[in-house]
Motif scaffolding. Structure first.
Motif, mmCIF file in Angstrom:
data_model
loop_
_atom_site.group_PDB
_atom_site.id
_atom_site.type_symbol
_atom_site.label_atom_id
_atom_site.label_comp_id
_atom_site.label_asym_id
_atom_site.label_seq_id
_atom_site.Cartn_x
_atom_site.Cartn_y
_atom_site.Cartn_z
ATOM 1 N N MET A 1 0.833 -1.202 0.000
ATOM 2 C CA MET A 1 0.000 0.000 0.000
ATOM 3 C C MET A 1 0.867 1.251 0.000
ATOM 4 S SD MET A 1 -2.940 1.124 -0.280
ATOM 5 C CE MET A 1 -3.518 2.796 -0.310
ATOM 6 N N ALA A 2 1.973 1.229 0.719
ATOM 7 C CA ALA A 2 2.886 2.375 0.704
ATOM 8 C C ALA A 2 3.423 2.604 -0.706
ATOM 9 C CB ALA A 2 4.029 2.147 1.688
ATOM 10 N N ASP A 3 3.744 1.531 -1.402
ATOM 11 C CA ASP A 3 4.215 1.652 -2.782
ATOM 12 C C ASP A 3 3.136 2.248 -3.686
ATOM 13 O OD1 ASP A 3 6.655 0.599 -2.002
ATOM 14 O OD2 ASP A 3 6.219 -1.416 -2.761
ATOM 15 N N ILE A 4 1.886 1.859 -3.470
ATOM 16 C CA ILE A 4 0.779 2.418 -4.250
ATOM 17 C C ILE A 4 0.643 3.909 -3.962
ATOM 18 C CG2 ILE A 4 -1.747 2.456 -4.476
ATOM 19 C CD1 ILE A 4 -1.637 -0.613 -4.128
ATOM 20 N N LEU A 5 0.662 4.277 -2.691
ATOM 21 C CA LEU A 5 0.542 5.689 -2.333
ATOM 22 C C LEU A 5 1.680 6.508 -2.931
ATOM 23 C CD1 LEU A 5 -0.551 5.429 1.404
ATOM 24 C CD2 LEU A 5 -1.957 6.088 -0.558
ATOM 25 N N ASN A 6 2.846 5.913 -3.015
ATOM 26 C CA ASN A 6 4.005 6.593 -3.584
ATOM 27 C C ASN A 6 3.802 6.904 -5.070
ATOM 28 O OD1 ASN A 6 6.693 7.611 -3.302
ATOM 29 N ND2 ASN A 6 7.397 5.823 -4.429
ATOM 30 N N GLN A 7 2.925 6.181 -5.733
ATOM 31 C CA GLN A 7 2.694 6.377 -7.170
ATOM 32 C C GLN A 7 1.640 7.436 -7.466
ATOM 33 O OE1 GLN A 7 4.733 4.875 -9.324
ATOM 34 N NE2 GLN A 7 5.653 3.989 -7.501
ATOM 35 N N THR A 8 0.872 7.837 -6.474
ATOM 36 C CA THR A 8 -0.238 8.757 -6.713
ATOM 37 C C THR A 8 0.253 10.200 -6.811
ATOM 38 O OG1 THR A 8 -0.718 9.022 -4.359
ATOM 39 C CG2 THR A 8 -1.863 7.241 -5.517
ATOM 40 N N GLY A 9 -0.585 11.037 -7.407
ATOM 41 C CA GLY A 9 -0.279 12.463 -7.501
ATOM 42 C C GLY A 9 0.114 12.885 -8.909
ATOM 43 N N ARG A 10 0.254 14.196 -9.065
ATOM 44 C CA ARG A 10 0.572 14.781 -10.377
ATOM 45 C C ARG A 10 1.958 14.380 -10.868
ATOM 46 N NH1 ARG A 10 -2.896 18.281 -12.308
ATOM 47 N NH2 ARG A 10 -4.452 19.129 -10.908
ATOM 48 N N LYS A 11 2.066 14.200 -12.195
ATOM 49 C CA LYS A 11 3.330 13.816 -12.828
ATOM 50 C C LYS A 11 3.641 14.779 -13.962
ATOM 51 C CE LYS A 11 2.780 9.926 -10.499
ATOM 52 N NZ LYS A 11 1.425 10.018 -10.060
ATOM 53 N N THR A 12 4.905 14.826 -14.355
ATOM 54 C CA THR A 12 5.274 15.601 -15.533
ATOM 55 C C THR A 12 4.930 14.799 -16.780
ATOM 56 O OG1 THR A 12 7.503 14.676 -15.683
ATOM 57 C CG2 THR A 12 7.228 16.638 -14.285
ATOM 58 N N VAL A 13 4.766 15.484 -17.892
ATOM 59 C CA VAL A 13 4.465 14.807 -19.152
ATOM 60 C C VAL A 13 5.586 13.841 -19.508
ATOM 61 C CG1 VAL A 13 4.108 15.151 -21.634
ATOM 62 C CG2 VAL A 13 2.999 16.668 -19.985
ATOM 63 N N SER A 14 6.815 14.265 -19.300
ATOM 64 C CA SER A 14 7.966 13.401 -19.598
ATOM 65 C C SER A 14 7.893 12.097 -18.807
ATOM 66 C CB SER A 14 9.261 14.144 -19.287
ATOM 67 O OG SER A 14 10.366 13.302 -19.446
ATOM 68 N N ASN A 15 7.587 12.196 -17.523
ATOM 69 C CA ASN A 15 7.504 10.994 -16.691
ATOM 70 C C ASN A 15 6.316 10.111 -17.069
ATOM 71 O OD1 ASN A 15 9.841 11.491 -15.273
ATOM 72 N ND2 ASN A 15 8.799 12.604 -13.653
ATOM 73 N N VAL A 16 5.225 10.714 -17.495
ATOM 74 C CA VAL A 16 4.078 9.925 -17.940
ATOM 75 C C VAL A 16 4.458 9.119 -19.178
ATOM 76 C CG1 VAL A 16 1.746 10.035 -18.937
ATOM 77 C CG2 VAL A 16 2.304 11.373 -16.906
ATOM 78 N N TRP A 17 5.182 9.733 -20.126
ATOM 79 C CA TRP A 17 5.596 9.002 -21.319
ATOM 80 C C TRP A 17 6.543 7.863 -20.972
ATOM 81 C CZ3 TRP A 17 2.958 8.615 -25.389
ATOM 82 C CH2 TRP A 17 2.194 9.672 -25.842
ATOM 83 N N LYS A 18 7.427 8.080 -20.013
ATOM 84 C CA LYS A 18 8.322 6.997 -19.571
ATOM 85 C C LYS A 18 7.515 5.840 -18.994
ATOM 86 C CE LYS A 18 12.209 10.033 -18.580
ATOM 87 N NZ LYS A 18 12.991 10.684 -17.523
ATOM 88 N N MET A 19 6.505 6.156 -18.194
ATOM 89 C CA MET A 19 5.686 5.102 -17.602
ATOM 90 C C MET A 19 4.840 4.419 -18.673
ATOM 91 S SD MET A 19 5.006 3.233 -15.050
ATOM 92 C CE MET A 19 5.599 4.032 -13.572
ATOM 93 N N GLN A 20 4.417 5.147 -19.691
ATOM 94 C CA GLN A 20 3.687 4.520 -20.792
ATOM 95 C C GLN A 20 4.562 3.459 -21.468
ATOM 96 O OE1 GLN A 20 0.650 4.526 -21.659
ATOM 97 N NE2 GLN A 20 -0.264 6.426 -20.972
#
Length: 142
Positions: free
Chosen positions: A81-100
């Motif tokens: 659950m801590a790992d899930i919480l760590n993933q939440t919140g606003r991201k930069t466009v660059s980081n979103v593309w990396k995660m894609q």
């Protein structure tokens, strides 16, 4: 599973590859805009209390999410659950593309496993989070 077996179906249990990474990628991408699209999309819907809590957490300032994440990890010792919480919140466009890109690789690994095991149907629980977690988050955030 026993009901399926009793009706002659072959049931194969598998361990999906990189399940924790898949869960992390899901929450990372679903909350990349601070969960604004989820709030808009789900407006007026009756929501599971756990979903409501996760939406509230996702749109909270980072210091609040960080504090809650530390409490869950070190106080309650709920690493997943801590790992899930760590993933939440606003991201930069660059980081979103990396995660894609990461998501695409994870999907490729899963489909490869699916084909290797010759699976027709995948049955899973409705949520990856437990009821006790939901109750604890409700008490913690009230």
């Amino acid at each position: 599973m026993e009901a399926l077996k009793a009706r002659g179906h072959e049931v194969v249990e598998i361990d999906p590859p990189n399940l924790n990474k898949v869960i992390a990628a899901y929450y990372y991408l679903m909350t990349a805009d601070g969960a604004e699209h989820l709030h808009d999309y789900l407006d007026g819907e009756e929501l599971d209390p756990l979903v409501t809590q996760l939406l509230r957490i996702s749109s909270s300032p980072s210091f609040i999410r960080g504090t809650l994440q530390a409490f869950v990890r070190y106080g309650l010792r709920w690493t997943r659950m801590a790992d899930i919480l760590n993933q939440t919140g606003r991201k930069t466009v660059s980081n979103v593309w990396k995660m894609q890109f990461t998501k695409r690789e994870l999907r490729r690994e899963f489909v490869t496993r699916w084909r290797e095991e010759n699976i027709d149907v995948l049955l899973t629980p409705g949520t990856s989070l437990s009821l006790s977690l939901s109750l604890s988050l409700s008490l913690s955030l009230s």
